[in-house]
Write a protein that holds these residues in place. Structure first.
Motif, PDB file in Angstrom:
ATOM      1  N   THR A 150      10.346   8.404  20.353  1.00  0.00           N
ATOM      2  CA  THR A 150       9.700   9.664  19.987  1.00  0.00           C
ATOM      3  C   THR A 150       8.415   9.455  19.185  1.00  0.00           C
ATOM      4  N   VAL A 151       7.374  10.157  19.587  1.00  0.00           N
ATOM      5  CA  VAL A 151       6.107  10.158  18.836  1.00  0.00           C
ATOM      6  C   VAL A 151       5.863  11.591  18.352  1.00  0.00           C
ATOM      7  N   LEU A 152       5.831  11.750  17.041  1.00  0.00           N
ATOM      8  CA  LEU A 152       5.664  13.064  16.424  1.00  0.00           C
ATOM      9  C   LEU A 152       4.210  13.242  16.020  1.00  0.00           C
ATOM     10  N   ALA A 153       3.560  14.261  16.552  1.00  0.00           N
ATOM     11  CA  ALA A 153       2.170  14.514  16.166  1.00  0.00           C
ATOM     12  C   ALA A 153       2.142  15.437  14.955  1.00  0.00           C
ATOM     13  N   HIS A 154       1.397  15.065  13.965  1.00  0.00           N
ATOM     14  CA  HIS A 154       1.112  15.833  12.734  1.00  0.00           C
ATOM     15  C   HIS A 154       2.003  15.447  11.552  1.00  0.00           C
ATOM     16  N   GLY A 155       3.208  16.047  11.438  1.00  0.00           N
ATOM     17  CA  GLY A 155       4.067  15.719  10.293  1.00  0.00           C
ATOM     18  C   GLY A 155       3.440  16.066   8.949  1.00  0.00           C
ATOM     19  N   VAL A 156       2.568  17.072   8.937  1.00  0.00           N
ATOM     20  CA  VAL A 156       1.889  17.438   7.680  1.00  0.00           C
ATOM     21  C   VAL A 156       2.899  17.920   6.637  1.00  0.00           C
ATOM     22  N   TRP A 157       3.861  18.728   7.095  1.00  0.00           N
ATOM     23  CA  TRP A 157       4.794  19.364   6.162  1.00  0.00           C
ATOM     24  C   TRP A 157       6.158  18.679   6.161  1.00  0.00           C
ATOM     25  N   ILE A 158       6.184  17.423   6.510  1.00  0.00           N
ATOM     26  CA  ILE A 158       7.441  16.674   6.552  1.00  0.00           C
ATOM     27  C   ILE A 158       7.795  16.241   5.122  1.00  0.00           C
ATOM     28  N   ASN A 159       9.077  16.301   4.756  1.00  0.00           N
ATOM     29  CA  ASN A 159       9.430  15.961   3.369  1.00  0.00           C
ATOM     30  C   ASN A 159      10.092  14.569   3.296  1.00  0.00           C
ATOM     31  N   PRO A 160      10.340  14.038   2.089  1.00  0.00           N
ATOM     32  CA  PRO A 160      10.849  12.654   1.965  1.00  0.00           C
ATOM     33  C   PRO A 160      12.170  12.418   2.687  1.00  0.00           C
ATOM     34  N   GLY A 177      -2.253  21.290   4.115  1.00  0.00           N
ATOM     35  CA  GLY A 177      -1.631  20.112   3.526  1.00  0.00           C
ATOM     36  C   GLY A 177      -2.200  18.856   4.162  1.00  0.00           C
ATOM     37  N   VAL A 178      -1.737  17.718   3.644  1.00  0.00           N
ATOM     38  CA  VAL A 178      -2.162  16.422   4.167  1.00  0.00           C
ATOM     39  C   VAL A 178      -0.903  15.625   4.496  1.00  0.00           C
ATOM     40  N   PHE A 179      -0.885  14.983   5.639  1.00  0.00           N
ATOM     41  CA  PHE A 179       0.255  14.137   6.009  1.00  0.00           C
ATOM     42  C   PHE A 179       0.553  13.153   4.867  1.00  0.00           C
ATOM     43  N   PRO A 180       1.805  13.108   4.381  1.00  0.00           N
ATOM     44  CA  PRO A 180       2.109  12.265   3.208  1.00  0.00           C
ATOM     45  C   PRO A 180       2.231  10.778   3.565  1.00  0.00           C
ATOM     46  N   HIS A 181       1.094  10.135   3.788  1.00  0.00           N
ATOM     47  CA  HIS A 181       1.129   8.754   4.268  1.00  0.00           C
ATOM     48  C   HIS A 181       1.765   7.774   3.288  1.00  0.00           C
ATOM     49  N   PRO A 182       1.461   7.859   1.973  1.00  0.00           N
ATOM     50  CA  PRO A 182       2.118   6.904   1.060  1.00  0.00           C
ATOM     51  C   PRO A 182       3.642   7.004   1.113  1.00  0.00           C
ATOM     52  N   ALA A 183       4.154   8.230   1.234  1.00  0.00           N
ATOM     53  CA  ALA A 183       5.616   8.398   1.318  1.00  0.00           C
ATOM     54  C   ALA A 183       6.136   7.871   2.656  1.00  0.00           C
ATOM     55  N   ALA A 184       5.368   8.074   3.720  1.00  0.00           N
ATOM     56  CA  ALA A 184       5.781   7.575   5.039  1.00  0.00           C
ATOM     57  C   ALA A 184       5.820   6.051   5.040  1.00  0.00           C
ATOM     58  N   ARG A 185       4.812   5.455   4.404  1.00  0.00           N
ATOM     59  CA  ARG A 185       4.777   3.987   4.311  1.00  0.00           C
ATOM     60  C   ARG A 185       5.967   3.476   3.510  1.00  0.00           C
ATOM     61  N   ALA A 186       6.240   4.152   2.388  1.00  0.00           N
ATOM     62  CA  ALA A 186       7.361   3.734   1.541  1.00  0.00           C
ATOM     63  C   ALA A 186       8.681   3.843   2.305  1.00  0.00           C
ATOM     64  N   ALA A 187       8.774   4.860   3.175  1.00  0.00           N
ATOM     65  CA  ALA A 187      10.010   5.047   3.944  1.00  0.00           C
ATOM     66  C   ALA A 187      10.101   4.063   5.109  1.00  0.00           C
ATOM     67  N   ALA A 233      -3.688  12.185  -3.040  1.00  0.00           N
ATOM     68  CA  ALA A 233      -2.892  11.449  -4.022  1.00  0.00           C
ATOM     69  C   ALA A 233      -3.605  11.357  -5.373  1.00  0.00           C
ATOM     70  N   ALA A 234      -4.854  11.839  -5.427  1.00  0.00           N
ATOM     71  CA  ALA A 234      -5.697  11.667  -6.622  1.00  0.00           C
ATOM     72  C   ALA A 234      -5.657  10.202  -7.061  1.00  0.00           C
ATOM     73  N   ASP A 235      -5.728   9.317  -6.047  1.00  0.00           N
ATOM     74  CA  ASP A 235      -5.594   7.890  -6.328  1.00  0.00           C
ATOM     75  C   ASP A 235      -6.375   7.099  -5.256  1.00  0.00           C
ATOM     76  N   PRO A 236      -7.489   6.450  -5.627  1.00  0.00           N
ATOM     77  CA  PRO A 236      -8.284   5.726  -4.626  1.00  0.00           C
ATOM     78  C   PRO A 236      -7.564   4.524  -4.029  1.00  0.00           C
ATOM     79  N   THR A 237      -6.450   4.118  -4.661  1.00  0.00           N
ATOM     80  CA  THR A 237      -5.695   2.989  -4.092  1.00  0.00           C
ATOM     81  C   THR A 237      -4.564   3.470  -3.167  1.00  0.00           C
TER      82      THR A 237
END
Ligand SMILES: [Zn+2]
Length: 413
Positions: free
Chosen positions: A233-243, A270-280, A314-318
């Protein structure tokens, strides 16, 4: 016929790359042409892997500039669906030809497509020499589950014999346009035949609220309940996906493709929560979405927006660095999207970047590609060992632009 590119720069080293039978036969400092090869002098151009556009609707180049600055649902209902009802296969063919030309020009050699008349898109892909995973869009909001099944089978049938550059897929449009029973059926068909599934998910907050109200679950859990969340499965967007949903997506091995420019243009809030997606541990790719809602198909330009949106949210440049952003755009972070590596045996798909490009003249290449470049830095695009663009020029582009304008006029666009 073999192709050898000499005098290219790979990670700061002068290399050659020899391609035979559509694959990379050799790559490295000592690689030179063999007798009879087509030889291309890269002139010191940077050799990089191509980009993968993980979500688009190629023929929607026809809708470019007609969006009307509207939110998602009024845009679909007022501007898109009434005209799509009149689309012919020839309209789709020429719209997709333009999309293929634009993608090749800006460094994309593979894309994931969901659109009407998939056989016309497949023909455009074959004629352009690019690669694509294609699915007929499946809806039963205004039709019956029987019609949806017929559309799915017909789409798979016409795509099956389209050649190695085309991968057939199932493409249910979204959880709000496809019924529960049909989604379940699509999940079963995907499992039975090992077919990829692409679907829009959690693009707007309203979609999530409606899903909770109608099904008592958030969208990813709803899909999972229907057997539609898997490594195919490939999900397009996931902007409002939660942890919790991200953890589930990671566990099932599904991929998320973020489309930051289309999301911003439709102002989904909203913005796709990439840091949370990476962590998951979720595999993530990048897409443009269709030219109706972007309106460009220049994924290299969108890459900057992706990285900046992540930092800003993320208010975080890193929050994301250039190397990670580049891996997302080339598909290296999401193996299911079909990216290939620059190594012997891999398909001979690669880019040469203009050696005299002002954006790449100083500093670190990857950072420049993410933060300074656009598709205009691409000089040469090679797919399966065939040079599809050289010196920024694509064959037939002039005719394609004229034909698209004619078809747009026919549709009243
Ligand atoms: Zn889309």
């Amino acid at each position: 016929m073999a192709l050898t590119v000499e005098n290219a720069l790979l990670d700061g080293e002068r290399v050659g790359i020899r391609c035979a039978d559509g694959a990379i036969a050799a790559i490295g400092p000592g690689v030179v042409a063999e007798p009879g090869d087509e030889v291309l002098d890269a002139g010191g151009a940077h050799l990089v892997p191509p980009l993968v556009n993980g979500h688009t609707h190629a023929a929607m180049t026809l809708f470019r500039g007609s969006g009307g600055d509207l939110p998602l649902m009024p845009w679909l209902e007022e501007k898109i669906w009434p005209i799509e009802a009149k689309l012919s296969a020839e309209d789709v063919y020429w719209g997709a030809r333009l999309a293929c030309a634009e993608m090749l020009r800006s460094g994309t050699t593979r894309f994931w497509d969901m659109y009407w008349h998939p056989e016309a898109t497949a023909r455009a892909v074959a004629d352009a020499g690019i690669r694509a995973t294609i699915g007929a869009p499946l809806f039963d909001l205004h039709g019956s589950p029987e019609q949806l099944r017929e559309m799915a089978h017909r789409g798979l049938e016409v795509l099956a014999g389209c050649g190695p550059e085309i991968t057939p897929a199932l493409a249910p449009h979204a959880i709000y346009t496809v019924s529960e029973g049909s989604l379940r059926w699509i999940g079963e068909l995907s499992a039975e035949r090992g077919l990829p599934v692409q679907i829009h998910l959690s693009e707007t907050e309203g979609e999530v609220q409606d899903c909770l109200a109608a099904h008592g679950a958030r969208p990813a859990f709803y899909l999972d309940r229907l057997g539609l969340l898997s490594e195919r499965t490939v999900l397009a967007h996931g902007v409002w996906i939660n942890p919790e949903e991200l953890a589930l997506v990671a566990e099932r091995g599904a991929t998320i493709v973020t489309n930051p420019v289309a999301n911003m243009k439709l102002a989904v809030g909203g913005v796709f929560p990439h840091p949370a997606a990476r962590a998951a541990g979720v595999p993530v790719g990048l897409g443009t979405d269709g030219a109706g809602s972007n309106d460009s198909l220049d994924l290299l330009a969108d890459l900057k927006t992706f990285a900046l949106a992540q930092k800003h949210a993320a208010a975080d440049p890193t929050a994301i660095d250039a190397a990670e952003a580049w891996a997302v755009a080339t598909g290296a972070g999401a193996p299911r999207l079909g990216a290939t590596r620059l190594e012997p045996g891999a398909p001979a798909d690669f880019l040469l970047l203009r050696p005299d490009s002002p954006e790449l003249g100083i500093g670190e290449l990857t950072a420049n590609l993410v933060y300074a470049a656009s598709g205009a830095v691409v000089d040469t695009t090679v797919v399966a060992g065939r040079v599809l663009m050289r010196g920024g020029e694509i064959e037939d582009l002039e005719e394609i632009v004229v034909r698209v304008a004619e078809h747009g006029e026919r549709l009243g666009l």
